[in-house]
Write a protein that holds these residues in place. Structure first.
Motif, PDB file in Angstrom:
ATOM      1  N   PRO A 118      40.646  42.793  48.385  1.00 17.34           N
ATOM      2  CA  PRO A 118      40.036  43.170  47.100  1.00 17.34           C
ATOM      3  C   PRO A 118      39.078  42.124  46.556  1.00 17.34           C
ATOM      4  CG  PRO A 118      42.319  42.514  46.788  1.00 17.34           C
ATOM      5  CD  PRO A 118      42.097  42.585  48.263  1.00 17.34           C
ATOM      6  N   TRP A 158      41.486  52.612  41.982  1.00 18.81           N
ATOM      7  CA  TRP A 158      40.535  51.841  41.186  1.00 18.81           C
ATOM      8  C   TRP A 158      41.215  51.240  39.945  1.00 18.81           C
ATOM      9  CZ3 TRP A 158      35.827  49.755  41.114  1.00 18.81           C
ATOM     10  CH2 TRP A 158      35.308  49.356  39.881  1.00 18.81           C
ATOM     11  N   GLN A 161      43.317  48.183  40.843  1.00 12.98           N
ATOM     12  CA  GLN A 161      42.616  46.963  41.225  1.00 12.98           C
ATOM     13  C   GLN A 161      41.655  46.471  40.149  1.00 12.98           C
ATOM     14  OE1 GLN A 161      40.678  47.449  45.012  1.00 12.98           O
ATOM     15  NE2 GLN A 161      42.592  47.641  46.155  1.00 12.98           N
ATOM     16  N   ASN A 162      41.242  47.361  39.258  1.00 15.20           N
ATOM     17  CA  ASN A 162      40.250  46.994  38.242  1.00 15.20           C
ATOM     18  C   ASN A 162      40.736  47.416  36.848  1.00 15.20           C
ATOM     19  OD1 ASN A 162      37.698  46.367  40.148  1.00 15.20           O
ATOM     20  ND2 ASN A 162      38.745  48.196  40.903  1.00 15.20           N
ATOM     21  N   ASP A 164      40.407  46.051  34.112  1.00 11.05           N
ATOM     22  CA  ASP A 164      39.498  45.694  33.016  1.00 11.05           C
ATOM     23  C   ASP A 164      38.339  46.683  32.851  1.00 11.05           C
ATOM     24  OD1 ASP A 164      41.038  43.420  32.686  1.00 11.05           O
ATOM     25  OD2 ASP A 164      39.781  42.213  34.033  1.00 11.05           O
ATOM     26  N   GLN A 194      32.288  46.094  39.860  1.00 10.60           N
ATOM     27  CA  GLN A 194      33.329  45.389  40.619  1.00 10.60           C
ATOM     28  C   GLN A 194      33.315  43.880  40.360  1.00 10.60           C
ATOM     29  OE1 GLN A 194      33.950  46.763  44.800  1.00 10.60           O
ATOM     30  NE2 GLN A 194      32.121  48.048  44.478  1.00 10.60           N
ATOM     31  N   ARG A 197      36.544  42.043  38.746  1.00  8.58           N
ATOM     32  CA  ARG A 197      37.643  41.854  39.710  1.00  8.58           C
ATOM     33  C   ARG A 197      37.343  40.719  40.689  1.00  8.58           C
ATOM     34  NH1 ARG A 197      36.913  46.030  42.872  1.00  8.58           N
ATOM     35  NH2 ARG A 197      36.159  44.834  44.661  1.00  8.58           N
ATOM     36  N   ARG A 200      37.486  37.317  39.101  1.00 10.32           N
ATOM     37  CA  ARG A 200      38.858  36.883  38.843  1.00 10.32           C
ATOM     38  C   ARG A 200      39.534  36.394  40.127  1.00 10.32           C
ATOM     39  NH1 ARG A 200      40.552  41.382  37.389  1.00 10.32           N
ATOM     40  NH2 ARG A 200      41.848  41.983  39.177  1.00 10.32           N
TER      41      ARG A 200
END
Length: 244
Positions: A118, A158, A161-162, A164, A194, A197, A200
């Motif tokens: 990821p 999605w 994994q994301n 935010d 993306q 992610r 981060r």
């Protein structure tokens, strides 16, 4: 009396002359007819031979033409075109392969691939797992339950994994399949969403990642055709280079 005898003799000679002419004409006609029959018989006897020769000539021409076309189209043309392509366009002729910083071939810029990590940018959904030997996808209608389920699964992945980025901001190309299932590109917007992610997980500043996406964005072909796009493999190679 003398005059009468002369007249009778003249009539006799005319009669004999007429008979001789008729006989001569009949003989000539008979000879000509015999000659015609002889020529006709000769033509009839020679016709099968000429037809056989004509047939063998056509077969020979067809065979020679077939061999010539096989040599030209099946051997000479592929060799010449391949040789010219290797000289003038070696990268494209070799499959447009891409290498990493260590010189290892990691894929083709023409075929998308899956990135399990990821921390890398993700490409489009592929129902054939980017298998180049099986290009194509299921032609599902929007109401098809299998398509609806696949989109729902993509949305769930999605959101996991994301967290935010709300799903309403996700471009449609990240949750839908391309026609071939091999599309190596995504839209610049699909790459931009993306960035939180990846920032981060990698520690790279978002501004730096935005500049990277901008750098890898390709414009319209010839300035007119298509839409701006980003090659996911090239983008991830550039990202990996920054992480070193």
């Amino acid at each position: 009396m003398e005059a009468e005898r002369v007249s009778n003799m003249s009539g006799f000679y005319r009669m004999m002359s007429g008979r001789r002419f008729a006989a001569h004409e009949k003989a000539g006609s008979a000879g000509q007819g015999g000659s015609n029959r002889t020529e006709t018989d000769a033509m009839s006897e020679g016709q099968p031979e000429r037809q056989e020769m004509r047939g063998s000539t056509i077969v020979g021409v067809a065979l020679r033409t077939s061999v010539l076309m096989i040599l030209l189209c099946g051997l000479a043309y592929p060799l010449v075109s391949t040789g010219v392509a290797q000289v003038l366009f070696p990268q494209q002729a070799g499959g447009s392969m891409l290498q990493d910083a260590e010189g290892r071939i990691v894929g083709s810029e023409l075929i998308g691939q899956s990135f399990a990590n990821p921390a890398f940018f993700q490409g489009r959904v592929s129902s054939i797992d980017y298998n180049g030997a099986g290009s194509g996808s299921n032609n599902y209608a929007p109401s098809n339950p299998a398509l609806i389920q696949r989109v729902q699964d993509s949305i769930a992945a999605w959101q996991k994994q994301n967290p935010d980025v709300p799903i309403s901001q996700v471009p449609v190309d990240l949750i839908t399949n391309s026609g071939s299932g091999l599309d190596p590109h995504i839209s610049p917007q699909a790459a931009q969403v993306q960035i939180p992610r990846i920032s981060r997980l990698t520690g790279i500043a978002q501004d730096q990642l935005k500049a990277l996406v901008q750098e890898q964005t390709e414009g319209r072909s010839a300035g007119v055709f298509g839409e701006p796009r980003v090659n996911v493999l090239k983008l991830n190679l550039a990202l990996e280079a920054q992480r070193r």
